[in-house]
Scaffold this motif. Structure first.
Motif, PDB file in Angstrom:
ATOM      1  N   ALA A 355      29.685  14.702 -19.679  1.00  0.00           N
ATOM      2  CA  ALA A 355      30.939  14.835 -18.930  1.00  0.00           C
ATOM      3  C   ALA A 355      32.088  15.052 -19.903  1.00  0.00           C
ATOM      4  CB  ALA A 355      31.190  13.582 -18.091  1.00  0.00           C
ATOM      5  N   ILE A 356      33.037  15.902 -19.489  1.00  0.00           N
ATOM      6  CA  ILE A 356      34.233  16.137 -20.297  1.00  0.00           C
ATOM      7  C   ILE A 356      35.417  16.367 -19.374  1.00  0.00           C
ATOM      8  CG2 ILE A 356      33.771  18.625 -20.491  1.00  0.00           C
ATOM      9  CD1 ILE A 356      35.026  18.435 -23.335  1.00  0.00           C
ATOM     10  N   ALA A 392      24.177  19.471 -23.611  1.00  0.00           N
ATOM     11  CA  ALA A 392      23.704  19.340 -22.223  1.00  0.00           C
ATOM     12  C   ALA A 392      22.538  20.273 -21.918  1.00  0.00           C
ATOM     13  CB  ALA A 392      24.861  19.620 -21.261  1.00  0.00           C
ATOM     14  N   HIS A 393      22.007  20.991 -22.891  1.00  0.00           N
ATOM     15  CA  HIS A 393      20.934  21.964 -22.651  1.00  0.00           C
ATOM     16  C   HIS A 393      19.775  21.313 -21.888  1.00  0.00           C
ATOM     17  CE1 HIS A 393      18.278  25.340 -23.199  1.00  0.00           C
ATOM     18  NE2 HIS A 393      17.379  24.559 -23.797  1.00  0.00           N
ATOM     19  N   GLY A 394      19.396  21.934 -20.787  1.00  0.00           N
ATOM     20  CA  GLY A 394      18.327  21.405 -19.943  1.00  0.00           C
ATOM     21  C   GLY A 394      18.807  20.399 -18.921  1.00  0.00           C
ATOM     22  N   GLY A 395      20.054  19.946 -19.057  1.00  0.00           N
ATOM     23  CA  GLY A 395      20.588  18.925 -18.149  1.00  0.00           C
ATOM     24  C   GLY A 395      21.773  19.414 -17.343  1.00  0.00           C
ATOM     25  N   THR A 396      22.755  18.545 -17.189  1.00  0.00           N
ATOM     26  CA  THR A 396      23.917  18.824 -16.339  1.00  0.00           C
ATOM     27  C   THR A 396      25.190  18.602 -17.125  1.00  0.00           C
ATOM     28  OG1 THR A 396      22.702  18.122 -14.363  1.00  0.00           O
ATOM     29  CG2 THR A 396      25.109  18.183 -14.192  1.00  0.00           C
ATOM     30  N   LEU A 397      26.152  19.538 -16.992  1.00  0.00           N
ATOM     31  CA  LEU A 397      27.466  19.402 -17.618  1.00  0.00           C
ATOM     32  C   LEU A 397      28.508  19.225 -16.514  1.00  0.00           C
ATOM     33  CD1 LEU A 397      29.324  19.487 -20.107  1.00  0.00           C
ATOM     34  CD2 LEU A 397      29.458  21.979 -19.814  1.00  0.00           C
TER      35      LEU A 397
END
Length: 612
Positions: A355-356, A392-397
């Protein structure tokens, strides 16, 4: 006209109460007219009193509420067949009419040869009559058929299986060509038909006058004239009619007689309860499946209002996909919690969640945080750094406050969304990624697009699937749950014993509009736990602006649920502010000078005190 209250489920089952001019109270206490041993019932739960020619139900501020036909009510004029539920106790409200007159009345469309039989008057349901006629082989055969049908009713696993086996057995005992079951209370698949020698068929066209007579008067009918031969009987469950059995034969078939009418009427009386239970079981299975689906959704959100259930259903439908999601809503409504729930219930749950906040950093720093940088890309870049996209590669941003993104970064983000690749700051090598994007904003992005501050193509790329989080003022029923959750949370964190929230405090929380939503409520409860001295949270422990806004706008004494001390303080503030505004002729800056406060604070006072 009187009425009756019939207990049909739970601890109330089997109770029968006549309703008249005297008020009838229901609850757990023995002093009630109807005392029920139900832990979910309050000591005095609800009353039913006469209202002219009708009857009115009133909930007595019960702890768990009173439900009529599945709807939570405070007051309601009762209608015939209304179902009243208290915890696991179920009552049925029925009007008492002249049943005997209704049973013998003719509609004018049945033939002169038609025979009527009241449900429950069959010899098979009356032991004394049965003993007198049991010497007949015909009657003994009927008892045998009823025994087989009773065994079928007990063992049938589904409604469809029950209907099929029931009609097959009836056609063995009655010389009919076709048999039909009409379920008047079912919303779908309410007609089931069976034909001798053929099997399942569409249900017969039941004459309206027959169905009306059977369903309204609870009367079995046999009509065997030259043009048709038919037999119909109600499916009775306690005081409710679930539907009817309808058998018909051609003029060439053997004639129906009184024995057939007696048998089918008895079958309707014993099959009605089994059908009612299977219908209820299918409803419970469907509800169980829905609840299991909601339970499987992992989330940290507190609330059971209709608006929050819609959010849960949204998460259940969308989480498993890789579609980009845009979450809107006011600040403090829980947008990041939804983003985390989408991640936790997705196929990417084993990969990173990053998260950002796009509003927390300057443009140059945000670019480096998002995309990373190469060594020497700018002053201070002493080494290569991976950005949030790579991490976040492969996941969720999760991109929070996406509406604050600078125009240059909007263009770069658009390329990432379209191509799933980017370059680090100062780099030349494209980096391919597989990331799901969830964005959130409290701004109106459509208005920002029109104003030219947000790229239209980026907005369309982000707005694949959207959700707007409801503000807390639109789901007030969740406020007590949230307040109790935060009270327990901060009680443990601060190691101060707080047993609960006082009733007057709960009313104050419910009346406030919470412009800061759940985050403001959380801060208010934390403050109350820190500053409070009693075992429960009291109104005086709440922030001043909460108490200012919930006090009455007119003098005349404190309302129910508020402390008179708080009312007096708020009313004094009203008089002082109103007097200053009058002296300043409505000019806020001058009134603020007279009160020796900042104009912004005066604006807040006027808003909280509802003086506009």
């Amino acid at each position: 006209m009187g009425a009756v209250l019939v207990g049909t489920g739970g601890p109330s089952r089997g109770r029968l109460v006549l309703l008249g001019t005297t008020e009838v109270s229901v609850g757990r206490d023995d002093t009630n007219s109807v005392a029920i041993d139900d832990a979910a019932a309050s000591r005095r739960h609800f009353v039913i009193r006469r209202a002219g020619e009708r009857f009115q139900l009133m909930d007595l501020d019960s702890r768990n509420g009173t439900f009529v036909n599945g709807v939570l009510v405070r007051e309601r004029i009762l209608e015939d067949n209304d179902e009243i539920r208290v915890g696991s106790s179920v009552f049925l409200f029925r009007k008492r009419e002249n049943a005997e007159a209704a049973a013998t009345a003719r509609d004018g469309v049945l033939s002169d040869t038609a025979t009527l039989l009241r449900s429950g008057d069959s010899i098979f349901l009356n032991p004394r009559k049965l003993e007198e006629t049991l010497i007949s082989d015909r009657t003994a055969h009927g008892v045998h058929v009823l025994l087989r049908i009773s065994q079928t009713l007990q063992s049938a696993p589904t409604l469809l299986a029950l209907q099929q086996q029931l009609l097959e057995l009836l056609l063995e005992a009655v010389p009919a060509d076709r048999a039909t079951i009409l379920l008047s209370s079912a919303e779908a698949d309410s007609v089931f038909g069976w034909e001798r020698g053929v099997g399942a068929q569409e249900g017969a066209q039941i004459p309206p006058e027959v169905s009306r007579k059977v369903l309204d008067d609870r009367t079995a009918i046999m009509d065997a004239n030259d043009s048709r031969r038919m037999l119909a009987a109600p499916l009775v469950c306690f005081s409710k009619v679930e539907g009817l059995l309808y058998l018909e034969g051609s003029a060439r078939a053997s004639a129906f007689d009184k024995g057939h009418l007696e048998l089918v009427s008895a079958v309707g009386a014993i099959a009605g309860l089994a059908i009612h239970n299977l219908l209820r079981m299918e409803e419970l299975r469907s509800e169980k499946q829905r609840l299991e689906e909601e339970i499987r959704i992992q989330h940290d959100m507190v609330g059971d209002s209709g608006a929050m259930r819609e959010v849960h259903r949204f998460i259940a439908r969308v989480a498993a996909t890789d579609a980009t999601v845009l979450i809107g809503g006011e600040s403090g409504t829980g947008k990041e919690l939804v983003a985390r729930a989408l991640y936790q219930n997705s196929n990417r749950a084993s990969r990173p969640f990053v998260a950002i906040n796009c509003a927390a950093l300057t443009e140059s720093l945000l670019e480096s945080e998002l995309f990373g940088h190469e060594r020497g890309a700018f002053t201070g870049a002493i080494g290569t750094k991976k950005g949030k996209f790579e991490i976040a590669h492969g996941g969720t941003l999760f991109l929070d406050e996406i509406g604050e993104l600078a125009p240059a970064l909007q263009a770069k983000l658009l390329r990432v969304l379209q191509q799933q690749e980017f370059e680090r700051v100062g780099g030349t090598k494209p980096i391919h990624i597989d990331v799901r994007i969830v964005a959130a904003t409290n701004r109106d992005l459509e208005a920002a697009v029109k104003a030219g501050t947000f790229r239209q193509d980026l907005y369309f790329r982000l707005n694949v699937i959207s959700l707007t989080m409801p503000p807390l003022r639109e789901r007030r029923e969740d406020i007590p749950l949230l307040a109790a959750y935060f009270a327990e949370k901060f009680s443990k964190k601060l190691k101060r014993k707080v047993t609960g929230i006082a009733e007057k405090t709960r009313l104050a929380l419910l009346r406030y509009d919470w412009p800061g939503n759940v985050r403001e409520l959380e801060n208010a409860i934390e403050r109350a736990v820190v500053l409070g001295t009693a075992d429960s949270i009291l109104p005086e422990d709440l922030p001043e602006n909460v108490l200012e806004s919930v006090a009455p706008s007119v003098p005349g004494g404190p309302p129910s649920g508020m402390l008179s001390y708080q009312d007096a303080v708020v009313e004094a503030k009203r008089r002082v502010v109103r007097d200053a505004l009058d002296r300043a002729n409505g000019v806020y800056t001058e009134a603020a000078r007279l009160l020796d406060v900042h104009p912004n604070y005066l604006h807040r006072l006027v808003r909280n005190l509802r003086l506009r």
